[in-house]
Design an enzyme around this catalytic site. Structure first.
Site, PDB file in Angstrom:
ATOM      1  N   SER A 160      26.039  50.067  24.317  1.00 57.06           N
ATOM      2  CA  SER A 160      27.333  50.111  23.827  1.00 57.06           C
ATOM      3  C   SER A 160      28.714  49.301  24.014  1.00 57.06           C
ATOM      4  O   SER A 160      29.267  49.459  23.349  1.00 57.06           O
ATOM      5  CB  SER A 160      27.771  50.898  22.751  1.00 57.06           C
ATOM      6  N   HIS A 173      21.301  49.654  19.566  1.00 51.63           N
ATOM      7  CA  HIS A 173      21.903  48.480  19.549  1.00 51.63           C
ATOM      8  C   HIS A 173      21.494  47.694  18.998  1.00 51.63           C
ATOM      9  O   HIS A 173      22.557  45.864  19.601  1.00 51.63           O
ATOM     10  CB  HIS A 173      23.515  48.514  19.823  1.00 51.63           C
ATOM     11  N   LYS A 215      23.297  51.052  11.973  1.00 50.10           N
ATOM     12  CA  LYS A 215      24.294  49.636  12.621  1.00 50.10           C
ATOM     13  C   LYS A 215      24.360  48.434  11.734  1.00 50.10           C
ATOM     14  O   LYS A 215      24.376  48.461  10.923  1.00 50.10           O
ATOM     15  CB  LYS A 215      24.102  50.266  14.158  1.00 50.10           C
TER      16      LYS A 215
END
Length: 400
Positions: free
Chosen positions: A191, A219, A250
């Protein structure tokens, strides 16, 4: 003699090191929103509209009306909270439906939803209780804490370096008599650097020594692979990765995390992972929202729109002379000095762009950066304003 805590002194130390953080209240989670700095009143006094290049809401689904309707329906039909651990009375058809869809997207037999990705990492590593965990040096804090919670020994290998991993596994094998249970753990997308782990080579190393492999796709969930299953799916490695972790918070615009794997793994975790057993189940509105977001991510062109935005920003920033790391949708713009990074972030705010300065200890000393995280919902005008702001602010700060 005193046995208390001097927290004022600790905060002053953080101030002196440019490491103190502050909360701001956002009016919404849209690509464009307004902020109130530490508001004392109610309602807060918001400032001018700004463009957010700081959120992990990569597909821009957190304020999508379809996802909002799904959350509302989940609340109306099931309730606003699960009410208990899922092993008591907190399990619902909404949770089961989400887990079926997640398993299908990952190509695994089952999935198990936790209250957060953090809880999924800690609970899973602790429950597996390996003798040794081999962990990438830049793994997320939740993986690091998962290693600390249990009694496992942790061996850290160089970032994205399967040769160093193999060397350290060889050293361990030579030093230990008898059988041990080993777990290799890595993020797929990192990230803060925006790079991708060499998963095929890591699989080879794990296979060579009979170790299990766990990959954190927080991610990558919803963004890589034909059905948004992540980098493991994209690279055709599903049969070689024992434990796959994903997040709902996310790209899937909700809350929670999950583990995907075979039937035995999931059945074991729902009995042994303390962060699952002793936590109230994920709220039904969050589960319903995540399920709808997963459907949208799989069936629309949102990913293509995001990658187009990423390419435009990366090319524009690099052309200006910025050092842009990575190869993914996360664009770390390296500044170096933490004070320069903070000033650059402040100047970007002056030009209407929200992109945070990332400082030690989150990243190594001397590599402070601006982390640019585009959304699929950013417009061409938003992108142009972001690039103009970086050009002007960088000149003002003296980093260009």
């Amino acid at each position: 003699m005193t046995h208390g805590f001097d927290l004022h002194d600790r905060l002053e130390q953080r101030d002196a090191q440019n490491l103190r953080r502050h909360l701001e209240v956002a009016e919404s989670v849209s690509a464009r929103t307004r902020f109130a700095d530490d508001p004392k009143g109610e309602p807060p006094e918001f400032g001018d509209e700004e463009i957010v290049f700081a959120a992990n809401n990569y597909l821009g689904l957190a304020d999508d009306s379809r996802v909002q309707r799904a959350a509302e329906l989940g609340a109306r039909t099931v309730g606003t909270g699960a009410g208990a651990s899922r092993l008591i009375t907190g399990d619902t058809q909404v949770h089961r439906g989400l887990e079926r869809d997640l398993a299908a997207s990952k190509g695994t037999e089952r999935a198990l939803v936790f209250s957060s990705g953090y809880a999924a990492n800690i609970g899973t590593i602790d429950a597996l209780a390996p003798d040794v965990v081999f962990s990438d040096e830049l793994n997320h804090a939740s993986i690091i804490d998962g290693c600390r919670v249990g009694a496992s020994e942790t061996v850290v290998y160089d970032h994205c370096d399967p040769d160093d991993l193999r060397a350290k596994m060889a050293t361990r094998a030579a030093d230990v008599d008898g059988d041990e249970q080993w777990l290799v753990v890595t993020d797929s997308v990192f990230s803060m650097d925006g790079d991708i782990a060499p998963l095929s080579a890591i699989c080879d190393a794990a296979d060579e020594y009979g170790a299990w492999l766990m990959v954190d796709e927080a991610h990558a969930t919803g963004l890589f692979g034909d059905s948004g299953g992540g980098v493991v799916q994209k690279e055709g490695l599903s049969d070689r990765v024992d434990v796959q972790l994903g997040t709902l918070s996310k790209a899937l615009a909700s809350q929670g995390g999950y583990i995907a794997g075979d039937e035995v793994l999931i059945e074991y975790l729902l009995n042994a992972a303390r962060s699952f057993v002793f936590s109230t189940g994920l709220s039904p509105p969050n589960a319903a929202a995540a399920r709808e977001a997963l459907r949208i991510a799989r069936e629309t062109d949102r990913k293509t729109e995001l990658w187009d935005t990423v390419a435009t920003l990366r090319d524009g920033l690099a052309t200006m002379g910025y050092e842009v790391l990575g190869e993914t949708h996360i664009l770390p713009v390296v500044v170096g000095d933490r004070s320069d990074a903070l000033e650059l972030a402040d100047r970007l705010r002056d030009h209407g762009i929200v992109a945070p300065a990332i400082r030690p200890p989150t990243v190594p000393e001397g590599t402070a950066r601006i982390r640019v995280a585009p959304m699929a919902t950013h417009t061409a005008d938003d992108i142009a304003q972001c690039l103009d702001a970086f050009r002007t602010a960088g000149t003002e700060v003296g980093v260009l």
